[in-house]
Design an enzyme around this catalytic site. Sequence first.
Site, PDB file in Angstrom:
ATOM      1  N   ARG A   1     -26.407  63.122  25.078  1.00 23.83           N
ATOM      2  CA  ARG A   1     -27.038  61.828  25.328  1.00 23.83           C
ATOM      3  C   ARG A   1     -26.176  60.642  24.865  1.00 23.83           C
ATOM      4  O   ARG A   1     -26.111  59.612  25.526  1.00 23.83           O
ATOM      5  CB  ARG A   1     -28.389  61.813  24.579  1.00 23.83           C
ATOM      6  CG  ARG A   1     -29.078  60.454  24.470  1.00 23.83           C
ATOM      7  CD  ARG A   1     -30.362  60.606  23.666  1.00 23.83           C
ATOM      8  NE  ARG A   1     -30.941  59.343  23.224  1.00 23.83           N
ATOM      9  CZ  ARG A   1     -31.958  58.724  23.813  1.00 23.83           C
ATOM     10  NH1 ARG A   1     -32.501  59.242  24.903  1.00 23.83           N
ATOM     11  NH2 ARG A   1     -32.440  57.605  23.325  1.00 23.83           N
TER      12      ARG A   1
ATOM     13  N   GLU B   1     -37.094  53.871  34.385  1.00 25.78           N
ATOM     14  CA  GLU B   1     -37.044  55.293  34.051  1.00 25.78           C
ATOM     15  C   GLU B   1     -37.333  56.007  35.361  1.00 25.78           C
ATOM     16  O   GLU B   1     -38.460  56.017  35.840  1.00 25.78           O
ATOM     17  CB  GLU B   1     -38.112  55.657  32.999  1.00 25.78           C
ATOM     18  CG  GLU B   1     -37.869  55.052  31.619  1.00 25.78           C
ATOM     19  CD  GLU B   1     -36.791  55.798  30.834  1.00 25.78           C
ATOM     20  OE1 GLU B   1     -36.366  56.889  31.281  1.00 25.78           O
ATOM     21  OE2 GLU B   1     -36.372  55.292  29.784  1.00 25.78           O
TER      22      GLU B   1
ATOM     23  N   ASN C   1     -28.189  52.935  23.484  1.00 27.72           N
ATOM     24  CA  ASN C   1     -29.330  52.061  23.724  1.00 27.72           C
ATOM     25  C   ASN C   1     -30.111  51.776  22.437  1.00 27.72           C
ATOM     26  O   ASN C   1     -31.271  51.369  22.475  1.00 27.72           O
ATOM     27  CB  ASN C   1     -30.260  52.650  24.793  1.00 27.72           C
ATOM     28  CG  ASN C   1     -31.021  51.560  25.535  1.00 27.72           C
ATOM     29  OD1 ASN C   1     -30.522  50.437  25.687  1.00 27.72           O
ATOM     30  ND2 ASN C   1     -32.224  51.867  25.989  1.00 27.72           N
ATOM     31  N   ARG C   2     -29.456  51.994  21.289  1.00 27.86           N
ATOM     32  CA  ARG C   2     -30.026  51.587  19.999  1.00 27.86           C
ATOM     33  C   ARG C   2     -28.985  50.792  19.204  1.00 27.86           C
ATOM     34  O   ARG C   2     -29.155  50.532  18.029  1.00 27.86           O
ATOM     35  CB  ARG C   2     -30.431  52.819  19.154  1.00 27.86           C
ATOM     36  CG  ARG C   2     -31.475  53.731  19.783  1.00 27.86           C
ATOM     37  CD  ARG C   2     -32.857  53.108  19.829  1.00 27.86           C
ATOM     38  NE  ARG C   2     -33.862  54.047  20.320  1.00 27.86           N
ATOM     39  CZ  ARG C   2     -34.084  54.306  21.610  1.00 27.86           C
ATOM     40  NH1 ARG C   2     -33.363  53.710  22.544  1.00 27.86           N
ATOM     41  NH2 ARG C   2     -35.021  55.167  21.972  1.00 27.86           N
TER      42      ARG C   2
ATOM     43  N   HIS D   1     -27.250  56.698  28.835  1.00 25.32           N
ATOM     44  CA  HIS D   1     -27.439  58.033  28.257  1.00 25.32           C
ATOM     45  C   HIS D   1     -26.796  59.069  29.187  1.00 25.32           C
ATOM     46  O   HIS D   1     -27.157  59.159  30.360  1.00 25.32           O
ATOM     47  CB  HIS D   1     -28.938  58.329  28.063  1.00 25.32           C
ATOM     48  CG  HIS D   1     -29.560  57.461  27.020  1.00 25.32           C
ATOM     49  ND1 HIS D   1     -30.796  56.879  27.181  1.00 25.32           N
ATOM     50  CD2 HIS D   1     -29.112  57.064  25.801  1.00 25.32           C
ATOM     51  CE1 HIS D   1     -31.084  56.152  26.093  1.00 25.32           C
ATOM     52  NE2 HIS D   1     -30.085  56.252  25.252  1.00 25.32           N
ATOM     53  N   ALA D   2     -25.879  59.846  28.624  1.00 27.42           N
ATOM     54  CA  ALA D   2     -24.992  60.688  29.424  1.00 27.42           C
ATOM     55  C   ALA D   2     -25.711  61.677  30.339  1.00 27.42           C
ATOM     56  O   ALA D   2     -25.325  61.871  31.484  1.00 27.42           O
ATOM     57  CB  ALA D   2     -24.032  61.426  28.492  1.00 27.42           C
ATOM     58  N   ARG D   3     -26.775  62.298  29.829  1.00 28.85           N
ATOM     59  CA  ARG D   3     -27.384  63.405  30.583  1.00 28.85           C
ATOM     60  C   ARG D   3     -28.271  62.949  31.736  1.00 28.85           C
ATOM     61  O   ARG D   3     -28.740  63.763  32.529  1.00 28.85           O
ATOM     62  CB  ARG D   3     -28.196  64.277  29.631  1.00 28.85           C
ATOM     63  CG  ARG D   3     -29.331  63.540  28.916  1.00 28.85           C
ATOM     64  CD  ARG D   3     -29.866  64.378  27.777  1.00 28.85           C
ATOM     65  NE  ARG D   3     -30.949  63.746  27.028  1.00 28.85           N
ATOM     66  CZ  ARG D   3     -31.482  64.275  25.928  1.00 28.85           C
ATOM     67  NH1 ARG D   3     -31.034  65.425  25.482  1.00 28.85           N
ATOM     68  NH2 ARG D   3     -32.449  63.656  25.294  1.00 28.85           N
ATOM     69  N   GLU D   4     -28.505  61.647  31.846  1.00 30.01           N
ATOM     70  CA  GLU D   4     -29.412  61.118  32.863  1.00 30.01           C
ATOM     71  C   GLU D   4     -28.643  60.865  34.166  1.00 30.01           C
ATOM     72  O   GLU D   4     -28.450  59.731  34.582  1.00 30.01           O
ATOM     73  CB  GLU D   4     -30.092  59.855  32.320  1.00 30.01           C
ATOM     74  CG  GLU D   4     -30.904  60.163  31.063  1.00 30.01           C
ATOM     75  CD  GLU D   4     -31.389  58.929  30.288  1.00 30.01           C
ATOM     76  OE1 GLU D   4     -31.244  57.789  30.787  1.00 30.01           O
ATOM     77  OE2 GLU D   4     -31.928  59.114  29.170  1.00 30.01           O
TER      78      GLU D   4
ATOM     79  N   TYR E   1     -36.054  60.164  32.100  1.00 30.64           N
ATOM     80  CA  TYR E   1     -36.973  60.280  33.210  1.00 30.64           C
ATOM     81  C   TYR E   1     -38.351  59.892  32.676  1.00 30.64           C
ATOM     82  O   TYR E   1     -38.636  60.068  31.501  1.00 30.64           O
ATOM     83  CB  TYR E   1     -36.996  61.733  33.739  1.00 30.64           C
ATOM     84  CG  TYR E   1     -37.380  62.768  32.677  1.00 30.64           C
ATOM     85  CD1 TYR E   1     -38.695  63.189  32.531  1.00 30.64           C
ATOM     86  CD2 TYR E   1     -36.420  63.270  31.801  1.00 30.64           C
ATOM     87  CE1 TYR E   1     -39.059  64.117  31.550  1.00 30.64           C
ATOM     88  CE2 TYR E   1     -36.787  64.189  30.814  1.00 30.64           C
ATOM     89  CZ  TYR E   1     -38.103  64.612  30.689  1.00 30.64           C
ATOM     90  OH  TYR E   1     -38.459  65.508  29.703  1.00 30.64           O
TER      91      TYR E   1
ATOM     92  N   HIS F   1     -32.378  54.486  33.780  1.00 30.81           N
ATOM     93  CA  HIS F   1     -32.484  55.650  32.906  1.00 30.81           C
ATOM     94  C   HIS F   1     -33.308  56.729  33.605  1.00 30.81           C
ATOM     95  O   HIS F   1     -33.779  56.548  34.708  1.00 30.81           O
ATOM     96  CB  HIS F   1     -33.193  55.256  31.598  1.00 30.81           C
ATOM     97  CG  HIS F   1     -32.437  54.265  30.777  1.00 30.81           C
ATOM     98  ND1 HIS F   1     -31.721  54.621  29.659  1.00 30.81           N
ATOM     99  CD2 HIS F   1     -32.287  52.923  30.906  1.00 30.81           C
ATOM    100  CE1 HIS F   1     -31.159  53.544  29.140  1.00 30.81           C
ATOM    101  NE2 HIS F   1     -31.485  52.494  29.869  1.00 30.81           N
TER     102      HIS F   1
END
Length: 376
Positions: free
Chosen positions: A193, A337, A210-211, A135-138, A265, A263
């Site tokens: 994301r 996470e 991730n889906r 996920h890009a924003r993580e 959070y 990942h």
Amino acid sequence: LQVDLWQPSSPFYIAEGTVTDVRVPWNTSRSLLPYLQQANIQYTVLISDLQKAIENQTGSRSRRNRRSLSEYNYEAYHSLEEIQDWMHHLNETHSDLVHMFSVGKSYEGRPLFVLKLGKRSRPYKKAVWMDCGIHAREWIGPAFCQWFVKEALQTYQTDPAMRKMLTQLYFYIMPVFNVDGYHFSWTNDRFWRKTRSKNTRFPCHGVDANRNWKVKWCDEGASFHPCDDTYCGPFPESEPEVKAVAHFLRKHRKQIKAYLSFHAYAQMLLYPYSYKYATIPNFSCVELAAYNAVNALQSAYGVRYRYGPASSTLYVSSGSSMDWAYKNGIPYAFAFELRDTGHYGFLLPETLIKPTCTETMLAVKNITLHLLKKCH
């Protein structure tokens, strides 16, 4: 009201008694807050000026000495270009322990680089796969993958545990899985994301990487709508990034004994299943590994992680990489996470990179050493 859900990732998971983190535009908050008061829903404002917080994180770039890789700053977030330069540099300077290769190309044509880390001591060795940044924003994810490599290279000579890990195992490390999305989160939308693939029938871009895996694909916890954050894609492995990694893992499934995905959070260590409430066959071994890893993590700064099956610990989701890895014969499949639990959310400050990575390192070493022991 247009809101961006940070936690949980989809409205399906919002229920009475749960905490929800949302991002709202400034003008929306003026109508949202009275509405919450009327509905008797308690709320706290965690970050009052998000724009300022973003600029604090990415605005100070120019001060940084970008060129010198020998003084690479592991306590800062790096753009995709910087991370890829860093990988090339390690490949050249640490050829005894590092081998860099690509598993394919992204939707926008970027190479999908992986570092193979380990002593070439014997032809066949068991391996651990690690990926960050699905996920890009993580952003803390890619920061950890880089931290892990740094620690491995710096402590290989002095730390017997690290020496043992690199002698007996290979580590396949993918610092940025979703390269297009990560790049986009630096240039256009910090809270992006998904991937960046185009949809023919909708103006919305991207699929939740991730889906998109071929395990109970697009069942509970995933969306068929291309504009949703948890969009599962038009078909399993529709995303070239997912397809490339799945192909690599399938090819090496006999060798790879652990799959670790990072990942943010929530401060959790999750294992299968995500898509159903059921106990995995090797539950006792996996649960013991998780229990020990979480305790090791806590020993650094007292940060507590919850651990357990993803479905009951976080929420039910289908088509996840962790479930897929487990279903494809990788006995230890975990999703971390990382910090925090919502105070900073996806905007974890750079000052917290070091403590987050230090404690996570303890957990990862713990899981890895657990692998090398026989668990019955």
